[in-house]
Design an enzyme around this catalytic site. Structure first.
Site, PDB file in Angstrom:
ATOM      1  N   PRO A  56       0.846  -1.193   0.000  1.00 21.74           N
ATOM      2  CA  PRO A  56       0.000   0.000   0.000  1.00 21.74           C
ATOM      3  C   PRO A  56       0.884   1.246   0.000  1.00 21.74           C
ATOM      4  CG  PRO A  56       0.004  -1.056   2.173  1.00 21.74           C
ATOM      5  CD  PRO A  56       0.740  -1.970   1.245  1.00 21.74           C
ATOM      6  N   LEU A  57       0.611   2.171  -0.910  1.00 20.94           N
ATOM      7  CA  LEU A  57       1.446   3.370  -1.062  1.00 20.94           C
ATOM      8  C   LEU A  57       0.545   4.588  -1.263  1.00 20.94           C
ATOM      9  CD1 LEU A  57       4.015   1.774  -3.527  1.00 20.94           C
ATOM     10  CD2 LEU A  57       4.581   2.616  -1.233  1.00 20.94           C
ATOM     11  N   THR A  58       0.447   5.416  -0.244  1.00 28.77           N
ATOM     12  CA  THR A  58      -0.309   6.657  -0.357  1.00 28.77           C
ATOM     13  C   THR A  58       0.358   7.565  -1.370  1.00 28.77           C
ATOM     14  OG1 THR A  58      -1.246   6.561   1.841  1.00 28.77           O
ATOM     15  CG2 THR A  58      -0.875   8.759   0.924  1.00 28.77           C
ATOM     16  N   GLN A 131      -6.765  -1.240   0.705  1.00 28.82           N
ATOM     17  CA  GLN A 131      -6.343  -1.061   2.096  1.00 28.82           C
ATOM     18  C   GLN A 131      -7.263  -0.026   2.744  1.00 28.82           C
ATOM     19  OE1 GLN A 131      -2.921   1.167   3.707  1.00 28.82           O
ATOM     20  NE2 GLN A 131      -2.263  -0.761   4.635  1.00 28.82           N
ATOM     21  N   TYR A 211      -1.629   4.350  12.817  1.00 26.77           N
ATOM     22  CA  TYR A 211      -2.992   4.845  12.602  1.00 26.77           C
ATOM     23  C   TYR A 211      -3.941   4.191  13.613  1.00 26.77           C
ATOM     24  CZ  TYR A 211      -0.569   6.769   8.661  1.00 26.77           C
ATOM     25  OH  TYR A 211       0.358   7.463   7.910  1.00 26.77           O
ATOM     26  N   ARG A 258      -2.869  -5.837   8.051  1.00 28.76           N
ATOM     27  CA  ARG A 258      -1.452  -5.438   8.057  1.00 28.76           C
ATOM     28  C   ARG A 258      -1.075  -4.933   9.448  1.00 28.76           C
ATOM     29  NH1 ARG A 258       2.417  -1.185   4.655  1.00 28.76           N
ATOM     30  NH2 ARG A 258       3.933  -2.829   4.274  1.00 28.76           N
ATOM     31  N   GLY A 346       7.372  -1.984  -1.674  1.00 30.25           N
ATOM     32  CA  GLY A 346       6.834  -0.637  -1.822  1.00 30.25           C
ATOM     33  C   GLY A 346       7.509   0.175  -2.911  1.00 30.25           C
TER      34      GLY A 346
HETATM   35  C1  LIG Z   1       5.139   7.055  -0.551  1.00 31.23           C
HETATM   36  C2  LIG Z   1       4.773   6.008   0.485  1.00 31.23           C
HETATM   37  C3  LIG Z   1       3.462   5.863   0.879  1.00 31.23           C
HETATM   38  C4  LIG Z   1       3.092   4.863   1.785  1.00 31.23           C
HETATM   39  N1  LIG Z   1       1.771   4.686   2.087  1.00 31.23           N
HETATM   40  C5  LIG Z   1       1.381   3.645   2.858  1.00 31.23           C
HETATM   41  C6  LIG Z   1       0.010   3.370   3.063  1.00 31.23           C
HETATM   42  O1  LIG Z   1      -0.909   4.051   2.565  1.00 31.23           O
HETATM   43  N2  LIG Z   1      -0.308   2.296   3.849  1.00 31.23           N
HETATM   44  C7  LIG Z   1       0.658   1.498   4.428  1.00 31.23           C
HETATM   45  O2  LIG Z   1       0.333   0.521   5.122  1.00 31.23           O
HETATM   46  N3  LIG Z   1       1.982   1.731   4.213  1.00 31.23           N
HETATM   47  C8  LIG Z   1       2.355   2.762   3.430  1.00 31.23           C
HETATM   48  N4  LIG Z   1       3.692   2.954   3.171  1.00 31.23           N
HETATM   49  C9  LIG Z   1       4.679   1.961   3.611  1.00 31.23           C
HETATM   50  C10 LIG Z   1       4.935   0.956   2.473  1.00 31.23           C
HETATM   51  O3  LIG Z   1       3.788   0.130   2.299  1.00 31.23           O
HETATM   52  C11 LIG Z   1       6.165   0.056   2.772  1.00 31.23           C
HETATM   53  O4  LIG Z   1       5.956  -0.611   3.976  1.00 31.23           O
HETATM   54  C12 LIG Z   1       7.469   0.863   2.824  1.00 31.23           C
HETATM   55  O5  LIG Z   1       7.614   1.649   1.658  1.00 31.23           O
HETATM   56  C13 LIG Z   1       8.703  -0.051   2.977  1.00 31.23           C
HETATM   57  O6  LIG Z   1       8.833  -0.949   1.901  1.00 31.23           O
HETATM   58  P1  LIG Z   1       9.851  -0.682   0.676  1.00 31.23           P
HETATM   59  O7  LIG Z   1      11.225  -0.620   1.260  1.00 31.23           O
HETATM   60  O8  LIG Z   1       9.671  -1.877  -0.214  1.00 31.23           O
HETATM   61  O9  LIG Z   1       9.458   0.608   0.020  1.00 31.23           O
HETATM   62  C14 LIG Z   1       4.081   3.999   2.317  1.00 31.23           C
HETATM   63  C15 LIG Z   1       5.418   4.177   1.956  1.00 31.23           C
HETATM   64  C16 LIG Z   1       5.776   5.157   1.049  1.00 31.23           C
HETATM   65  C17 LIG Z   1       7.225   5.278   0.622  1.00 31.23           C
END
Ligand SMILES: Cc1cc2nc3c(=O)[nH]c(=O)nc-3n(C[C@H](O)[C@H](O)[C@H](O)COP(=O)(O)O)c2cc1C
Length: 389
Positions: A56-58, A131, A211, A258, A346
């Site tokens: 999940p990526l906001t 999510q 959250y 999660r 991510g």
């Molecule tokens: C731009 C951005 C937005 C994110 N948004 C969320 C989100 O909406 N929900 C969530 O559970 N985690 C969110 N995360 C965390 C990611 O899901 C992930 O756990 C984190 O990027 C680490 O993994 P990676 O090293 O593969 O990027 C976000 C991370 C980034 C960088």
């Protein structure tokens, strides 16, 4: 050894690490199991063609009304070759909106917007779950349409949050009454039903990263003296009740959770290992009988005692993400695959719409541009190129 499956580059990466471990996992264990990263797996009622799951990526690309539009459709469609896409965090009620330009799952317009996204992903052969996240205290009344910010306890986060009017200090939230909690659970349930109407293949409840659900789990943000605080079992209670209610409503085979124990962000601190283990053990014991589609865990040391105990206690499919400190690499993903049914990724998926192909074939990667993670428009969103040939 089926080395062709994962590409020469990654195998050299493992061989060169020299210490016998990657991401805390012994190499012999990796070699035994990591060939599975690009193999199919069934999780809940979904058949995944590979085990590389988009985290999940906001991205803050929906309008102020929270309705995902054309560029959101394009962004998710581009990533349809991921084993599974998890959407960005979506609010289940206006009081639970955490971010500017965050999408919702409250109104008919939200549902119609998401239907265009899920149709596009499905048309390109992909799978996508929603999510669903409630901000809890990680927001400001400017983003909740003036609604009071709520949390387990009336404790503010130390710091500032981005609002539509610029940065503001986090407000002191109002502590939720126990009698109000059923209506919050009902918001999660209704949003989850809405997600299925919108064509999502399932729902991941966001119990991570500080959250609302996580705020109930963490002692620093939950200082309640009723049946929702004070002991490990009590801190886990609200999350268990929420997961059960959603699983009852949409089916446990479509329900995911999660968590991020010990992530220690946004004031949700879990610094006593004994308390943390007790809390999360109570949580997994409470949800284990439900037969959920998956438990997604964000933790920097997935081979450590805590995650191994939780994995065993849960007993169902586990997805792992090694976390924020460094961007997940292919070697990390392969190491984590030794412990997980699937790997959550991510930033590499953010920057590479064709990540699975690039990893499988050992191709170079686009680098994520941090400056455009939360900006508006297509730049740094839908303009990351696919591999040319
Ligand atoms: C731009 C951005 C937005 C994110 N948004 C969320 C989100 O909406 N929900 C969530 O559970 N985690 C969110 N995360 C965390 C990611 O899901 C992930 O756990 C984190 O990027 C680490 O993994 P990676 O090293 O593969 O990027 C976000 C991370 C980034 C960088």
């Amino acid at each position: 050894m089926a080395r062709a499956v994962s590409g020469d580059a990654s195998w050299r990466g493992i061989a060169f690490c020299g210490l016998g471990v990657v991401a805390g996992v012994p190499i012999d264990r990796i070699l035994e199991k990591s060939v599975n990263l690009f193999s199919p797996v069934t999780l809940g009622d979904l058949d995944l063609p590979n085990r590389v799951v988009m985290a999940p990526l906001t991205r803050s690309r929906s309008g102020r009304d929270g309705v995902p539009g054309d560029i959101v459709v394009d962004y998710y469609r581009q990533r349809a070759s991921m084993g599974l896409i998890t959407s960005e965090g979506i609010y289940p009620s206006f009081a639970g909106q955490a971010f500017v330009r965050q999408p919702g799952l409250v109104t008919d317009e939200h549902i119609a917007g998401w239907r265009r996204v899920t149709d596009a992903v499905h048309a390109d052969g992909g799978r996508i779950i929603a999510q669903v996240m409630h901000s809890g205290r990680v927001t400001h009344s400017d983003k909740t349409g003036g609604r009071t910010v709520v949390a387990p306890s009336a404790i503010a986060i130390d710091g500032e949050t981005r609002t539509y009017e610029g940065k503001e200090p986090y407000p002191v939230p109002r502590a939720l009454e126990a009698a109000e909690l059923p209506s919050i659970i009902e918001d999660f349930v209704q949003a989850s039903r809405n997600a299925l109407v919108a064509g999502f293949d399932g729902v991941e409840l966001h119990g991570a990263n500080g959250y609302l659900l996580h705020e109930f789990l963490a002692p620093s943000s939950n200082q309640r003296s009723d049946e929702y605080g004070g002991s490990a079992q009590n801190r886990a209670r609200f999350v268990i009740e929420t997961v059960k209610a959603v699983a009852d409503a949409i089916g446990s085979e479509k329900t995911w959770l999660r968590i991020s124990p010990e992530h220690n962000v946004q004031g949700a601190l879990e610094t006593d290992p004994i308390v943390t283990e007790a809390t999360y053990s109570a949580l997994v014991a409470g949800i284990a009988p439900l037969g959920l589609a998956g438990l997604s865990i964000l933790h920097k040391n997935p081979s450590g005692d805590l995650i191994q105990k939780l994995r065993t206690g849960f007993g169902g499919p586990v997805l792992l993400n090694t976390g924020f400190e460094t961007i997940t690499t292919l070697d990390d993903a392969m190491a984590v695959a030794a412990w997980a049914d699937a790997v959550v990724v991510g930033r590499p998926a953010l920057a590479n719409p064709d990540l699975v192909r690039r990893w499988e074939q050992g191709l170079p990667l686009n680098e994520p541009d941090f400056a455009t993670f939360y900006t508006e428009g297509p730049v740094g969103y839908t303009d990351y190129p696919f591999w040319a040939n």
